[in-house]
Design an enzyme around this catalytic site. Structure first.
Site, mmCIF file in Angstrom:
data_model
loop_
_atom_site.group_PDB
_atom_site.id
_atom_site.type_symbol
_atom_site.label_atom_id
_atom_site.label_comp_id
_atom_site.label_asym_id
_atom_site.label_seq_id
_atom_site.Cartn_x
_atom_site.Cartn_y
_atom_site.Cartn_z
ATOM 1 N N GLY A 68 0.846 -1.209 0.000
ATOM 2 C CA GLY A 68 0.000 0.000 0.000
ATOM 3 C C GLY A 68 0.871 1.245 0.000
ATOM 4 O O GLY A 68 0.695 2.155 -0.827
ATOM 5 N N HIS A 69 1.839 1.295 0.910
ATOM 6 C CA HIS A 69 2.769 2.435 0.936
ATOM 7 C C HIS A 69 3.534 2.516 -0.396
ATOM 8 O O HIS A 69 3.701 3.595 -0.964
ATOM 9 C CB HIS A 69 3.802 2.272 2.059
ATOM 10 N N MET A 84 -4.207 -4.021 3.091
ATOM 11 C CA MET A 84 -2.873 -4.090 3.697
ATOM 12 C C MET A 84 -2.762 -3.016 4.761
ATOM 13 O O MET A 84 -3.208 -1.882 4.570
ATOM 14 C CB MET A 84 -1.799 -3.889 2.636
ATOM 15 N N GLY A 125 -3.541 7.190 1.074
ATOM 16 C CA GLY A 125 -4.315 6.000 0.717
ATOM 17 C C GLY A 125 -5.775 6.218 1.090
ATOM 18 O O GLY A 125 -6.071 6.796 2.135
ATOM 19 N N SER A 173 -0.183 -1.923 8.459
ATOM 20 C CA SER A 173 0.894 -2.289 9.382
ATOM 21 C C SER A 173 0.312 -3.001 10.612
ATOM 22 O O SER A 173 1.006 -3.724 11.299
ATOM 23 C CB SER A 173 1.662 -1.045 9.804
HETATM 24 P P1 AMP Z 1 0.587 4.925 7.668
HETATM 25 O O1 AMP Z 1 2.037 4.578 7.588
HETATM 26 O O2 AMP Z 1 -0.272 3.802 8.164
HETATM 27 O O3 AMP Z 1 0.341 6.238 8.343
HETATM 28 O O4 AMP Z 1 0.121 5.133 6.155
HETATM 29 C C1 AMP Z 1 0.797 6.021 5.306
HETATM 30 C C2 AMP Z 1 -0.019 6.190 4.057
HETATM 31 O O5 AMP Z 1 -0.162 4.933 3.404
HETATM 32 C C3 AMP Z 1 -1.437 6.709 4.357
HETATM 33 O O6 AMP Z 1 -1.798 7.681 3.380
HETATM 34 C C4 AMP Z 1 -2.264 5.463 4.208
HETATM 35 O O7 AMP Z 1 -3.607 5.733 3.834
HETATM 36 C C5 AMP Z 1 -1.534 4.726 3.102
HETATM 37 N N1 AMP Z 1 -1.881 3.316 3.120
HETATM 38 C C6 AMP Z 1 -1.896 2.494 4.193
HETATM 39 N N2 AMP Z 1 -2.361 1.270 3.845
HETATM 40 C C7 AMP Z 1 -2.656 1.337 2.528
HETATM 41 C C8 AMP Z 1 -3.182 0.398 1.579
HETATM 42 N N3 AMP Z 1 -3.491 -0.849 1.930
HETATM 43 N N4 AMP Z 1 -3.354 0.813 0.308
HETATM 44 C C9 AMP Z 1 -3.036 2.080 -0.069
HETATM 45 N N5 AMP Z 1 -2.541 3.008 0.768
HETATM 46 C C10 AMP Z 1 -2.353 2.643 2.046
#
Ligand code: AMP
Length: 295
Positions: free
Chosen positions: A33-34, A184, A147, A186
């Site tokens: 996703g990231h 997906m 995301g 973390s």
């Molecule tokens: P985080 O590290 O969880 O703060 O996420 C960082 C970025 O990655 C945020 O914009 C999330 O929405 C995006 N993100 C997390 N999971 C996914 C996913 N499965 N698909 C697409 N983007 C994602």
């Protein structure tokens, strides 16, 4: 790819690079996703910056902050493989030096809905908005990538960026999913033996979308079908909302394009996921009707 720890060093690297800047804010523990956000930034911008910062202000519960998965070496390798130029990984003291005293707090109906419906905690929303404004001021991107799954984030950032005249364009990209549809995240590493049951969350989204695909108009039908999927796996529902994607007002007719948002506790993990409803479209040439579905 260069790993940068301080704000002056990042600004100097960006001045030297010139051109357009794409920015992906993250808390690390990278998955595809990231990576999908990084790849899009790579396609669209001259310089790609990714921030890796587990923001303490975003965690009301200290133990959840402590347990957040951290593996900078692995994250750096993944970011490098996507063609990221600069990985900004500051210490907390770089972002919140002694004497730090300012918050960015979103008010009004949008934040009230997010908080009332349980999509976001008050402190969590303020912590997230504050760090995002700081990062946008530090990086000064042309485009910032989010995301779609994390609805409270991008919807609050869109509001705040508009209100505060942030010049960056905001791109919201589709959710990347596992083979069984689970978004997906973390958090998924903490699912352990409950991993298989977690697939009921995207199944519940699809159950709600199926009501729309069948021409159903009553959100209560979509809700009942989705909740039945979650109940079948015995997961705790933290929230279930069908909302107008711009205003976040609850929709009372499924003919209105909406966002279905689910928060569900599976084992010890709170999972969140969303899907957009859309009226089914009919391709006469192909003789096929297509309806919204997550997969
Ligand atoms: P985080 O590290 O969880 O703060 O996420 C960082 C970025 O990655 C945020 O914009 C999330 O929405 C995006 N993100 C997390 N999971 C996914 C996913 N499965 N698909 C697409 N983007 C994602």
């Amino acid at each position: 790819m260069e790993i940068i720890r301080t704000i002056p060093a990042l600004r100097a690297a960006l001045r030297a690079a010139g051109g357009s800047v794409g920015f992906v804010p993250t808390m690390g523990a990278f998955h595809d996703g990231h990576a999908s956000l990084m790849r899009r930034a790579r396609e669209e911008c001259d310089t790609v910056v990714v921030s890796l910062f587990v923001n303490p202000a975003q965690f009301p519960d200290r133990s959840v902050f402590e347990a957040y998965p951290r593996d900078e070496a692995r994250d750096a390798r993944i970011a490098g493989e996507q063609g990221v130029d600069l990985l900004f990984a500051p210490e907390a003291a770089e972002m919140y030096p002694d004497g730090f005293a300012t918050e960015v707090r979103i008010d009004g109906p949008l934040s009230q809905t997010l908080i009332r419906s349980g999509l976001s905690g008050d402190g969590q929303l303020t912590g997230m908005c504050t760090v995002i404004v700081k990062l946008l001021n530090i990086v000064g991107p042309d485009i910032v990538y989010f995301g779609e799954k994390d609805l409270p984030h991008w919807i609050a950032v869109e509001r705040m960026a508009g209100d505060l005249n942030v010049p960056a364009e905001i791109r919201v990209l589709p959710t990347v999913r596992e083979a069984d549809g689970l978004a997906m995240s973390s958090r998924n590493v903490h699912l352990g033996p409950h991993r298989a049951r977690a697939a009921c969350v995207p199944r519940a989204l699809n159950a709600a979308l199926a009501v729309v695909a069948e021409g159903g108009r009553d959100p209560r039908d979509a809700r009942a079908r989705a909740l039945a999927e979650l109940a079948a796996e015995g997961v705790d529902v933290e929230y279930f909302e069908i909302l107008d994607g711009r205003t976040l007002c609850p929709v009372d007719d499924l003919a209105t394009p909406a966002v279905v948002a689910i928060g569900a506790r599976v084992g010890a993990v709170s999972l969140l996921d969303i899907a957009r409803t859309a009226p089914p479209t009919h391709d006469a040439a192909a003789g096929r009707t297509t309806a919204a579905h997550v997969s």
